[in-house]
Write a protein that holds these residues in place. Sequence first.
Motif, PDB file in Angstrom:
ATOM      1  N   LYS A  28       0.669  -1.704   0.176  1.00 24.14           N
ATOM      2  CA  LYS A  28       0.226  -0.278   0.005  1.00 24.14           C
ATOM      3  C   LYS A  28       0.531   1.407   0.229  1.00 24.14           C
ATOM      4  N   ALA A  29       2.571   1.639   0.793  1.00 21.66           N
ATOM      5  CA  ALA A  29       3.133   2.298   0.935  1.00 21.66           C
ATOM      6  C   ALA A  29       3.619   3.085  -0.766  1.00 21.66           C
ATOM      7  N   GLN A  30       3.508   1.354  -1.258  1.00 24.92           N
ATOM      8  CA  GLN A  30       4.338   1.786  -2.105  1.00 24.92           C
ATOM      9  C   GLN A  30       3.989   2.090  -3.453  1.00 24.92           C
ATOM     10  N   ARG A  31       2.519   1.882  -3.952  1.00 26.35           N
ATOM     11  CA  ARG A  31       1.642   2.523  -4.692  1.00 26.35           C
ATOM     12  C   ARG A  31       1.351   4.347  -4.191  1.00 26.35           C
ATOM     13  N   ALA A  32       1.116   4.702  -3.124  1.00 31.21           N
ATOM     14  CA  ALA A  32       1.158   5.832  -1.864  1.00 31.21           C
ATOM     15  C   ALA A  32       2.382   6.356  -2.902  1.00 31.21           C
ATOM     16  N   LYS A  33       3.478   6.040  -2.674  1.00 29.38           N
ATOM     17  CA  LYS A  33       4.164   7.004  -3.232  1.00 29.38           C
ATOM     18  C   LYS A  33       4.729   6.687  -4.648  1.00 29.38           C
ATOM     19  N   ASP A  87      13.896  16.588  -1.180  1.00 31.57           N
ATOM     20  CA  ASP A  87      12.126  16.680  -0.031  1.00 31.57           C
ATOM     21  C   ASP A  87      11.467  15.080  -0.214  1.00 31.57           C
ATOM     22  N   GLY A  88      11.730  14.459  -1.065  1.00 36.17           N
ATOM     23  CA  GLY A  88      11.009  12.903  -0.275  1.00 36.17           C
ATOM     24  C   GLY A  88       9.593  12.848  -0.150  1.00 36.17           C
ATOM     25  N   TRP A  89       9.443  12.071   0.538  1.00 37.49           N
ATOM     26  CA  TRP A  89       8.203  11.818   0.725  1.00 37.49           C
ATOM     27  C   TRP A  89       7.874  11.657   1.663  1.00 37.49           C
ATOM     28  N   TYR A  90       6.962  11.204   2.560  1.00 35.74           N
ATOM     29  CA  TYR A  90       5.809  10.888   3.559  1.00 35.74           C
ATOM     30  C   TYR A  90       6.689   9.737   4.545  1.00 35.74           C
ATOM     31  N   MET A  91       7.058   8.336   4.151  1.00 34.17           N
ATOM     32  CA  MET A  91       7.941   7.916   4.614  1.00 34.17           C
ATOM     33  C   MET A  91       9.346   7.893   4.214  1.00 34.17           C
ATOM     34  N   GLU A  92       9.592   9.080   3.684  1.00 37.14           N
ATOM     35  CA  GLU A  92      11.522   8.541   3.060  1.00 37.14           C
ATOM     36  C   GLU A  92      11.888  10.424   3.049  1.00 37.14           C
ATOM     37  N   HIS A  93      11.269  11.123   4.557  1.00 38.28           N
ATOM     38  CA  HIS A  93      11.448  12.564   4.687  1.00 38.28           C
ATOM     39  C   HIS A  93      12.542  13.444   4.925  1.00 38.28           C
ATOM     40  N   PRO A  94      12.944  14.557   4.827  1.00 43.38           N
ATOM     41  CA  PRO A  94      14.211  14.896   5.022  1.00 43.38           C
ATOM     42  C   PRO A  94      13.584  15.614   6.546  1.00 43.38           C
ATOM     43  N   ASN A  95      15.117  15.986   7.271  1.00 37.94           N
ATOM     44  CA  ASN A  95      15.590  16.022   8.833  1.00 37.94           C
ATOM     45  C   ASN A  95      15.884  17.293   8.999  1.00 37.94           C
ATOM     46  N   THR A  96      16.213  18.213   7.598  1.00 40.31           N
ATOM     47  CA  THR A  96      17.335  19.218   7.462  1.00 40.31           C
ATOM     48  C   THR A  96      15.703  20.921   6.607  1.00 40.31           C
ATOM     49  N   HIS A  97      15.037  20.492   6.547  1.00 37.38           N
ATOM     50  CA  HIS A  97      14.131  20.876   6.263  1.00 37.38           C
ATOM     51  C   HIS A  97      12.546  20.567   6.048  1.00 37.38           C
ATOM     52  N   ASP A  98      11.759  21.754   5.935  1.00 31.41           N
ATOM     53  CA  ASP A  98      10.551  20.972   5.772  1.00 31.41           C
ATOM     54  C   ASP A  98      10.168  20.858   4.123  1.00 31.41           C
ATOM     55  N   MET A  99       9.710  19.875   3.773  1.00 31.71           N
ATOM     56  CA  MET A  99       9.144  19.416   3.031  1.00 31.71           C
ATOM     57  C   MET A  99       8.115  19.760   1.904  1.00 31.71           C
ATOM     58  N   MET A 100       6.797  20.128   2.492  1.00 32.32           N
ATOM     59  CA  MET A 100       5.613  21.071   1.848  1.00 32.32           C
ATOM     60  C   MET A 100       6.171  22.639   2.041  1.00 32.32           C
ATOM     61  N   THR A 101       7.536  23.412   2.227  1.00 31.97           N
ATOM     62  CA  THR A 101       7.704  24.503   2.470  1.00 31.97           C
ATOM     63  C   THR A 101       6.183  25.360   2.098  1.00 31.97           C
ATOM     64  N   ILE A 102       6.066  25.992   2.637  1.00 31.57           N
ATOM     65  CA  ILE A 102       5.407  26.998   2.011  1.00 31.57           C
ATOM     66  C   ILE A 102       5.680  28.072   2.376  1.00 31.57           C
ATOM     67  N   LEU A 103       6.583  28.371   2.289  1.00 32.07           N
ATOM     68  CA  LEU A 103       8.001  29.688   2.331  1.00 32.07           C
ATOM     69  C   LEU A 103       8.735  28.746   1.564  1.00 32.07           C
ATOM     70  N   ASP A 104       9.667  29.889   0.879  1.00 35.10           N
ATOM     71  CA  ASP A 104      10.964  29.469  -0.264  1.00 35.10           C
ATOM     72  C   ASP A 104      11.560  28.179   0.944  1.00 35.10           C
ATOM     73  N   GLU A 105      12.205  27.327   0.010  1.00 41.94           N
ATOM     74  CA  GLU A 105      12.189  26.220   1.014  1.00 41.94           C
ATOM     75  C   GLU A 105      13.751  26.311   2.116  1.00 41.94           C
ATOM     76  N   GLU A 106      14.515  27.312   1.856  1.00 40.91           N
ATOM     77  CA  GLU A 106      15.748  28.103   2.281  1.00 40.91           C
ATOM     78  C   GLU A 106      15.518  28.384   3.883  1.00 40.91           C
ATOM     79  N   GLU A 107      14.288  29.220   3.648  1.00 38.99           N
ATOM     80  CA  GLU A 107      13.819  30.478   5.103  1.00 38.99           C
ATOM     81  C   GLU A 107      13.946  29.478   6.021  1.00 38.99           C
ATOM     82  N   LEU A 108      13.932  28.253   6.228  1.00 34.40           N
ATOM     83  CA  LEU A 108      13.540  26.764   7.818  1.00 34.40           C
ATOM     84  C   LEU A 108      14.571  26.385   7.650  1.00 34.40           C
ATOM     85  N   VAL A 109      15.565  26.600   7.408  1.00 32.57           N
ATOM     86  CA  VAL A 109      16.825  24.988   7.244  1.00 32.57           C
ATOM     87  C   VAL A 109      17.557  24.899   8.203  1.00 32.57           C
TER      88      VAL A 109
END
Length: 602
Positions: A28-33, A87-109
């Motif tokens: 199911k996760a593979q289909r979601a990804k 960015d990755g996705w839910y099961m392989e998400h980053p720990n350096t920034h917000d993968m769903m950023t509402i600002l520029d990805e370098e803002e909150l990093v």
Amino acid sequence: MSATDEAQSQIPTLPASHSGIPTYLLEKAQRAKQAVFDTRTKGRNQRQRLPVVPQGIERDVFMQALSELKDELGEENVEINDKPLVDGWYMEHPNTHDMMTILDEEELVASAVVYPGSVEEVQKIVAWANKYLVPIFPISMGRNLGYGGAAPRVRGSVTIDLGRRMNKIIDINPEDYTCLVEPGVSFYALYEALKERGYDHMWVDTPDLGGGSIIGNTVDRGVGYTPYGDHWACHSGMEVVLPTGEVIRTGMGGLPGNNTWQCFPYGFGPYSDGIFSQSNFGIVTKMGMTLMPNPGGYESFMYTFPREEDLAPLIEIIRPLRIAQILENVAQLRHVAQSVAVLGRPRSEFYTGSGPVPFSILHEAASKSPIGDHTWAYYGMSYGPPEIRAHKLALVDSSFRKIPGARKIDPSTLPADDYFFSRDKIAAGIPDIHELRWVNWTPNGSHIAFSPVSPIRGTDATALFKLGKELHDKYNIDFFPAFIVGLREMHLIVEIVFDRANQTKKKEALDCLRELVHEAAKLGYGEYRTHLVLMDQVAGTYSWNEGAVGKFNEKLKDALDPNSILAPGRCGIWGRRYRGRGWEMGLGKEESEGHGVGVGFP
């Protein structure tokens, strides 16, 4: 790695990875990804970058400080964030920034990520941060997606990823129905551990998606969907590293040799646990939780209601049933827009015009779905032996059918992959991943939430629905409301889904959310949690008596964290090194950084 290769790469599984998925959900996760990457048009980031240096410290000094930290923790446990952001996705998400950023990805990093393996190593990191006055930002697993993910509020902070090496289930007590866990234990992992040990008499309450940290979700006051859905109310006992490095255990944990730490949360004297939820007053390294007894049977049910105006009378029916616990679990009342979006198909399949998808088109799409046309769908669960369930379900049925056109859905008529069965699993304490589907509504699907709390009253539901609909129409955004009903309150969760590669759509989403928060507060409705960029604004709405509660939080912050090193700005709480220097964000100010930090503290 190409987008195709990334989409088809192996998803981490338990127990090989603490952040992995159970094998029963792997397909199911593979289909979601694959669905996530099928709708992704945003190219893989190739931006070459230097590590961000936090304000108030020279680059050479900072790099030397990181080298010193490597000596303390081991080079492999300190990663400098100088590579393109993935960015990755839910099961392989980053720990350096917000993968769903509402600002520029370098803002909150983050400038770097460190991985402690023990409480003692957390203390070493805290001592190091105080020595060099480096802001640190702890995460459990960083899957608080929609609220900022793993991103630090202050750019250049050093992220403390507690989950990678501190992920033990320390204890599961089958007699007391309790457990004690570290930050890297997910709902998936605890569920698997209960099954592996044969503890079928105990359930774990799980949110919509089970990959998040139990500690992280609980201290942020997240919810699940069994009768134990209020996670904060179900915790008992915490171990916390304070910003000055001391370690405390709350409740009964303060008594040496005590064996009731997970049974009685209060101990003696002031109840201090609350200051470590939704705050930046300490780093939680252990937490106890109560587990739900298996009720000996359960039965999911679903009703649909045809008209938008059914909302108010339906909420009036729900309230007494919920308070009396005839409606037993934390249930969901979802709008038809969410019913269509959770099918997992892109918006463009239904509508390619400008502005929000017309409700007439949503109703047409719903009419072709297995549950048929509706405006509201209620998902609930009844627990206990068959004769007990029958009595409660009869009361629910007679009450809900007071709404003209109410229909009870027969689960036997639904396909095996229908969303109903995901809600069935979650309300039975079985983690799932199905909820992710509605993010595919837009290309590069991301989401940010409007989450006000109100009494369970028809007038409140109507007022919030009206406000949400008007402002979503104003900003050309599809409106996805769901009422999450607790015992005496309800959360309206509105997910704003946006294309993070489209600057216009990002701005519309943030502008809409800011106005929603502002206008809801004028009506007396406050958020129960929020995204990083909204924290200052939301904290500011709690302004009774000239903002007395905010001033109280600042006093606690300055006393517990004199150097302002721990997660500055989280939940709108700034230490004195940052206050008055323009760090706060809000209506009319979207810059995430201020003008330096103070010196000479404490």
